[in-house]
Motif scaffolding. Sequence first.
Motif, PDB file in Angstrom:
ATOM      1  N   VAL A  56     -41.425  83.164-141.754  1.00 62.15           N
ATOM      2  CA  VAL A  56     -40.485  82.509-140.839  1.00 62.15           C
ATOM      3  C   VAL A  56     -41.246  81.637-139.842  1.00 62.15           C
ATOM      4  O   VAL A  56     -40.839  80.508-139.544  1.00 62.15           O
ATOM      5  CB  VAL A  56     -39.619  83.550-140.104  1.00 62.15           C
ATOM      6  CG1 VAL A  56     -38.847  82.902-138.961  1.00 62.15           C
ATOM      7  CG2 VAL A  56     -38.660  84.208-141.082  1.00 62.15           C
ATOM      8  N   THR A  57     -42.342  82.149-139.339  1.00 63.06           N
ATOM      9  CA  THR A  57     -43.163  81.382-138.401  1.00 63.06           C
ATOM     10  C   THR A  57     -43.635  80.076-139.022  1.00 63.06           C
ATOM     11  O   THR A  57     -43.538  79.004-138.408  1.00 63.06           O
ATOM     12  CB  THR A  57     -44.387  82.212-137.967  1.00 63.06           C
ATOM     13  OG1 THR A  57     -43.949  83.376-137.282  1.00 63.06           O
ATOM     14  CG2 THR A  57     -45.299  81.404-137.060  1.00 63.06           C
ATOM     15  N   SER A 103     -48.089  77.093-129.840  1.00 58.99           N
ATOM     16  CA  SER A 103     -47.734  78.346-129.165  1.00 58.99           C
ATOM     17  C   SER A 103     -46.971  79.272-130.100  1.00 58.99           C
ATOM     18  O   SER A 103     -47.246  80.484-130.166  1.00 58.99           O
ATOM     19  CB  SER A 103     -46.866  78.048-127.930  1.00 58.99           C
ATOM     20  OG  SER A 103     -47.556  77.262-127.007  1.00 58.99           O
ATOM     21  N   PHE A 104     -46.011  78.698-130.829  1.00 55.68           N
ATOM     22  CA  PHE A 104     -45.183  79.496-131.723  1.00 55.68           C
ATOM     23  C   PHE A 104     -46.009  80.076-132.870  1.00 55.68           C
ATOM     24  O   PHE A 104     -45.811  81.234-133.267  1.00 55.68           O
ATOM     25  CB  PHE A 104     -44.048  78.639-132.269  1.00 55.68           C
ATOM     26  CG  PHE A 104     -43.068  79.394-133.119  1.00 55.68           C
ATOM     27  CD1 PHE A 104     -42.294  80.408-132.581  1.00 55.68           C
ATOM     28  CD2 PHE A 104     -42.922  79.107-134.467  1.00 55.68           C
ATOM     29  CE1 PHE A 104     -41.395  81.124-133.360  1.00 55.68           C
ATOM     30  CE2 PHE A 104     -42.028  79.800-135.257  1.00 55.68           C
ATOM     31  CZ  PHE A 104     -41.261  80.814-134.703  1.00 55.68           C
ATOM     32  N   GLY A 160     -46.250  83.919-133.526  1.00 53.81           N
ATOM     33  CA  GLY A 160     -45.626  84.365-134.766  1.00 53.81           C
ATOM     34  C   GLY A 160     -46.586  85.025-135.724  1.00 53.81           C
ATOM     35  O   GLY A 160     -46.216  85.974-136.436  1.00 53.81           O
ATOM     36  N   ILE A 161     -47.823  84.542-135.770  1.00 56.42           N
ATOM     37  CA  ILE A 161     -48.822  85.138-136.657  1.00 56.42           C
ATOM     38  C   ILE A 161     -48.987  86.621-136.354  1.00 56.42           C
ATOM     39  O   ILE A 161     -49.178  87.449-137.248  1.00 56.42           O
ATOM     40  CB  ILE A 161     -50.165  84.392-136.520  1.00 56.42           C
ATOM     41  CG1 ILE A 161     -50.068  83.021-137.199  1.00 56.42           C
ATOM     42  CG2 ILE A 161     -51.309  85.199-137.112  1.00 56.42           C
ATOM     43  CD1 ILE A 161     -51.249  82.122-136.932  1.00 56.42           C
ATOM     44  N   ILE A 162     -48.881  86.959-135.072  1.00 52.07           N
ATOM     45  CA  ILE A 162     -49.027  88.370-134.669  1.00 52.07           C
ATOM     46  C   ILE A 162     -47.700  89.119-134.741  1.00 52.07           C
ATOM     47  O   ILE A 162     -47.609  90.213-135.307  1.00 52.07           O
ATOM     48  CB  ILE A 162     -49.554  88.464-133.223  1.00 52.07           C
ATOM     49  CG1 ILE A 162     -50.824  87.650-133.050  1.00 52.07           C
ATOM     50  CG2 ILE A 162     -49.801  89.920-132.826  1.00 52.07           C
ATOM     51  CD1 ILE A 162     -51.262  87.520-131.611  1.00 52.07           C
ATOM     52  N   LEU A 163     -46.659  88.541-134.184  1.00 47.99           N
ATOM     53  CA  LEU A 163     -45.445  89.300-133.887  1.00 47.99           C
ATOM     54  C   LEU A 163     -44.467  89.418-135.043  1.00 47.99           C
ATOM     55  O   LEU A 163     -43.748  90.415-135.134  1.00 47.99           O
ATOM     56  CB  LEU A 163     -44.734  88.674-132.682  1.00 47.99           C
ATOM     57  CG  LEU A 163     -45.545  88.635-131.383  1.00 47.99           C
ATOM     58  CD1 LEU A 163     -44.757  87.924-130.298  1.00 47.99           C
ATOM     59  CD2 LEU A 163     -45.923  90.046-130.939  1.00 47.99           C
ATOM     60  N   GLU A 164     -44.415  88.439-135.915  1.00 51.70           N
ATOM     61  CA  GLU A 164     -43.424  88.491-136.991  1.00 51.70           C
ATOM     62  C   GLU A 164     -43.611  89.727-137.866  1.00 51.70           C
ATOM     63  O   GLU A 164     -42.645  90.368-138.290  1.00 51.70           O
ATOM     64  CB  GLU A 164     -43.484  87.234-137.850  1.00 51.70           C
ATOM     65  CG  GLU A 164     -42.416  87.215-138.938  1.00 51.70           C
ATOM     66  CD  GLU A 164     -42.425  85.954-139.779  1.00 51.70           C
ATOM     67  OE1 GLU A 164     -41.913  85.999-140.918  1.00 51.70           O
ATOM     68  OE2 GLU A 164     -42.927  84.913-139.310  1.00 51.70           O
ATOM     69  N   GLY A 215     -38.692  83.301-125.463  1.00 50.91           N
ATOM     70  CA  GLY A 215     -38.009  84.488-125.967  1.00 50.91           C
ATOM     71  C   GLY A 215     -38.895  85.297-126.885  1.00 50.91           C
ATOM     72  O   GLY A 215     -38.928  86.533-126.809  1.00 50.91           O
ATOM     73  N   VAL A 216     -39.633  84.614-127.758  1.00 53.14           N
ATOM     74  CA  VAL A 216     -40.580  85.298-128.647  1.00 53.14           C
ATOM     75  C   VAL A 216     -41.729  85.898-127.841  1.00 53.14           C
ATOM     76  O   VAL A 216     -42.177  87.016-128.109  1.00 53.14           O
ATOM     77  CB  VAL A 216     -41.118  84.322-129.704  1.00 53.14           C
ATOM     78  CG1 VAL A 216     -42.235  84.956-130.519  1.00 53.14           C
ATOM     79  CG2 VAL A 216     -39.988  83.873-130.641  1.00 53.14           C
TER      80      VAL A 216
END
Length: 205
Positions: free
Chosen positions: A9-10, A79-80, A84-88, A131-132
Amino acid sequence: MNHQKYPLVTIIISLVTLIYSLYVNYEISGSLLGKIKITQLEQYGGITFEHLWNLELWRLFVSQVVHVKQLHMFFNVASFLLLGIILEGYIGAIRFFLLWFISGAVGTLISTLTVEPPWNLGTGASQAILGVAALGVLLLYKKIDTSLFLKFAVIFAILPALLLDLIFVHYPKLGHVTGFMVGWIIAFYYSHRDESLKIVCEKNI
């Protein structure tokens, strides 16, 4: 909960943001990095509450990937990607998309309330990114993930946005605050609804 390997998704959202924002900029200005006005983005996805009342729901997504300033877009994509690489992988693709989409859509709509028409078009990814980032802050706060990479990603996403707000308007923008708060609520809900999140995270630190 399975800890997914690739942040699909990221990657998809980052590519869509990069390609669409540059395409729109080229369509309007004739240059990928040309100067454009926010009022010119209405036909390309900029959103107001009036559009929402007219059920132009596609704008809830597209408004978050189109940008007025392409240098700002590049920073948002970076930034995303870092976040995202970490959190998704911690919450899964669907939950991660919902976190990004809901916090961004609400934050973007709220941001239009503080600007006079016709310049009150909601655009850009900053609200969704904050938000992320709220999920990252929650993981750090709960000591689920205290890695230097996550700390850097969170600071990289939040600090410049906050500093620019303080410099130009002298207070955190309402849309940014709303995006972060909505993201925090969703992330908090995820963490309490699925107790396995902490176990999955601890195994992958």
